[in-house]
Design an enzyme around this catalytic site. Structure first.
Site, PDB file in Angstrom:
ATOM      1  N   SER A 116      64.094  21.274  24.495  1.00  0.00           N
ATOM      2  CA  SER A 116      63.014  21.675  23.658  1.00  0.00           C
ATOM      3  C   SER A 116      63.519  22.143  22.254  1.00  0.00           C
ATOM      4  CB  SER A 116      62.296  22.968  24.342  1.00  0.00           C
ATOM      5  OG  SER A 116      61.720  22.551  25.817  1.00  0.00           O
ATOM      6  N   ASP A 386      57.116  17.742  23.577  1.00  0.00           N
ATOM      7  CA  ASP A 386      58.369  17.690  23.012  1.00  0.00           C
ATOM      8  C   ASP A 386      59.352  16.596  23.840  1.00  0.00           C
ATOM      9  OD1 ASP A 386      58.151  19.610  25.140  1.00  0.00           O
ATOM     10  OD2 ASP A 386      59.212  21.017  24.544  1.00  0.00           O
ATOM     11  N   HIS A 464      64.922  17.261  32.465  1.00  0.00           N
ATOM     12  CA  HIS A 464      63.927  16.484  31.472  1.00  0.00           C
ATOM     13  C   HIS A 464      64.142  15.261  31.825  1.00  0.00           C
ATOM     14  CE1 HIS A 464      63.864  20.336  28.325  1.00  0.00           C
ATOM     15  NE2 HIS A 464      63.311  20.787  29.782  1.00  0.00           N
TER      16      HIS A 464
END
Length: 534
Positions: A116, A386, A464
């Protein structure tokens, strides 16, 4: 036992064998709307969509106001699953009704799958950078102590302030977390949120300041009109406690909340709040600067707030967004507001889809309210994420089935599997530590919001993922946000629409040239008039 469960689920599930042999046969789900059985229904629906697109007008006004909504970790499956969480398959989230849509590529300079921090730097400053870095370019390495000024990158918040726009930040995370930090700070490591977190070797250098300190004392942070979120612990010392009796993390003896109040009150009326009621009681007209920190670390999940009756205490993302817009709309020259739904990401990191969908639903609500409070003619609203998360929306569930429930039964181990699951994370479960058998979900309370969905690979926190994310836009120049592009294009597009940052100089130069040309014609006209009069 497995055979018994297998047989039970066959008879209990109305789709029967179709769900078991899910690889080859689709479920025979009932038609929810009788009209859906008609080809005319679907063709008319498509024609209506075409008509809407043909009637869509291109808005090339200057964006007086800009609101950038960031759903942290809001992947495409998260959006799709939230539709079901809120209603049914054809439900639309507020931002899905926006006229324009695009996708952005999220990789960092040194990583295929981003965090992020590097992504925030990209979509706030227009520059891609390294993993874990905020507000600096890729020449800076992780935990580098001394960062040269020329390696700092300014954000759209800074650009807006230089164009005399009012600015604000709203988040459901700590206000010093990666996303908001990239708006006002410069750090080689996103974790340097308070002074004691800075690497011991780096503390020897006076110009290495933590992110909370930069928010309170550096130029961009000082000029923010509205700061609403959480994370009080990064602003107070370990020897002090906050409103709820929780100690701080600072080791320098400072109280940055008090310092913020002292400094801001020199140039206007500054108010600090730590409770929803205090936020509601703010006198907007007589408040110039507003700081709200509502928890010692991240804000609470909206589902937990609702289920535990904490609405009187904890403001929602919608509450904070409304207050921020009310504050910033006082500024006649316009404003730029960053709003982050930050706990979507944190819920995914712990494999809790119920909490993630609840956060996305609240995020959608805040956007709907913001659009109602502003005018599409002069306000550009951009909604994006993001990065993505490895939650999958899979199986062969029937229409209308609970999105947080069971999708079907495996034809290999004859045990049920969920509609929502993860590629990795802390939700990895087997019958016992020495067993290869999966957990039987018929023995688990699937309605528990704290339940972790199953994963393929055990990890302490979910990774992620590297796929593209959505960009929805509405208002002036929103048609430019269509197509596929690099994530760092987003702030440059915003700057173009609002005539700030890299486009402020261009506009100023063009205006100066026009003025110079006009002045030249005036001089020539006067000279001509003079000579003709001789």
């Amino acid at each position: 036992m497995k055979v018994f469960v297998f047989l039970f689920l066959i008879f209990a599930n109305s789709s029967g064998k179709d769900e078991i042999h899910s690889k080859t046969v689709a479920p025979t789900s009932p038609v929810i709307n009788v009209m859906e059985g008609s080809p005319t229904f679907w063709r008319n629906k498509a024609r209506h969509d075409i008509t809407m697109r043909l009637n869509r007008k291109i808005n090339e006004n200057k964006a007086k106001n800009v609101i950038l909504f960031l759903g942290d970790g809001m992947s495409f499956p998260t959006i799709a699953a939230t539709r079901m969480y809120l209603g049914k398959e054809e439900t639309e989230l507020s931002f899905e009704k926006f006229p324009h849509f695009g996708i952005s590529k999220t990789y960092c300079v040194n990583a295929q799958v981003p965090d992020s921090a590097c992504t925030a730097t990209a979509y706030l400053s227009g520059v891609k950078t390294n993993y874990n870095s905020v507000g600096v370019n890729a020449n800076v390495v992780n935990r580098q102590c001394l960062v040269h000024k020329e390696d700092h990158v300014d954000s759209i918040i800074s650009w807006a302030q230089k164009s005399n726009l009012a600015t604000g930040i709203v988040t459901t995370t700590r206000i010093t977390h990666a996303t908001p930090a990239a708006a006002y700070s410069h750090a080689s490591h996103r974790g340097w949120e308070y002074n004691a977190a800075i690497t011991t070797a780096c503390r020897e250098y006076e110009n290495v300041t933590d992110i909370a300190h930069q928010l309170v004392h550096d130029e961009v942070g000082r000029n923010l009109k509205v700061i609403l979120g959480c994370g009080r612990r990064n602003f107070i010392n370990t020897t002090a406690v906050d409103e709820e009796g929780r100690p701080g993390l600072r080791s320098d003896g400072r109280n940055l909340i008090d310092e913020w109040l002292e400094e801001r009150n020199k140039s206007g009326k500054a108010i600090y709040v730590g409770h929803r009621q205090e936020l509601n009681e703010i006198d907007i007209e007589n408040t110039d600067y507003l700081l709200g920190l509502f928890e010692d670390t991240h804000c609470r999940y909206q589902v937990d707030v609702d289920n535990n009756g904490l609405q009187h205490q904890e403001p929602s993302l919608s509450d904070m967004t409304v207050k921020a817009i009310n504050m910033l709309q006082k500024h006649k020259e316009g404003f730029l507001l960053l709003v982050e739904g930050g706990r979507i990401d944190l819920a995914h990191h712990s494999n809790r889809p119920h909490l993630a969908l609840g956060e996305t639903a609240e995020f959608s609500k805040a956007i709907e309210i913001a659009r109602y409070m502003t005018n599409e003619e002069d306000t550009l609203i951009v909604v994006t994420a993001d990065h993505s998360h490895p939650m999958t929306y899979t199986g062969n569930p029937q229409r209308g089935k609970n999105i947080l429930g069971i999708a079907g039964v495996s034809d290999v181990d004859y045990l049920p599997y969920e509609t929502l699951s993860y590629a990795n994370g802390p939700g990895y479960q087997t019958v016992s530590s020495d067993s290869a058998y999966r957990v039987d979900f018929t023995t688990i309370d699937m309605k528990d919001p704290q339940r972790r969905a199953s994963t393929n690979v055990p990890k302490s926190t979910t990774s992620h993922t590297g796929e593209d994310v959505a960009v929805y836009s509405s208002g002036p120049w929103s048609h430019l946000f269509t197509g596929s592009y690099e994530q760092n294009n987003i702030p440059i597009l915003i700057a173009f629409a609002s005539k700030i940052g890299p486009y402020q100089e261009t506009i100023t130069t063009a205006a100066a040239n026009r003025l110079s040309t006009s002045f030249s014609f005036v001089i020539l006209g006067l000279l001509l008039k003079y000579f003709l009069s001789l």
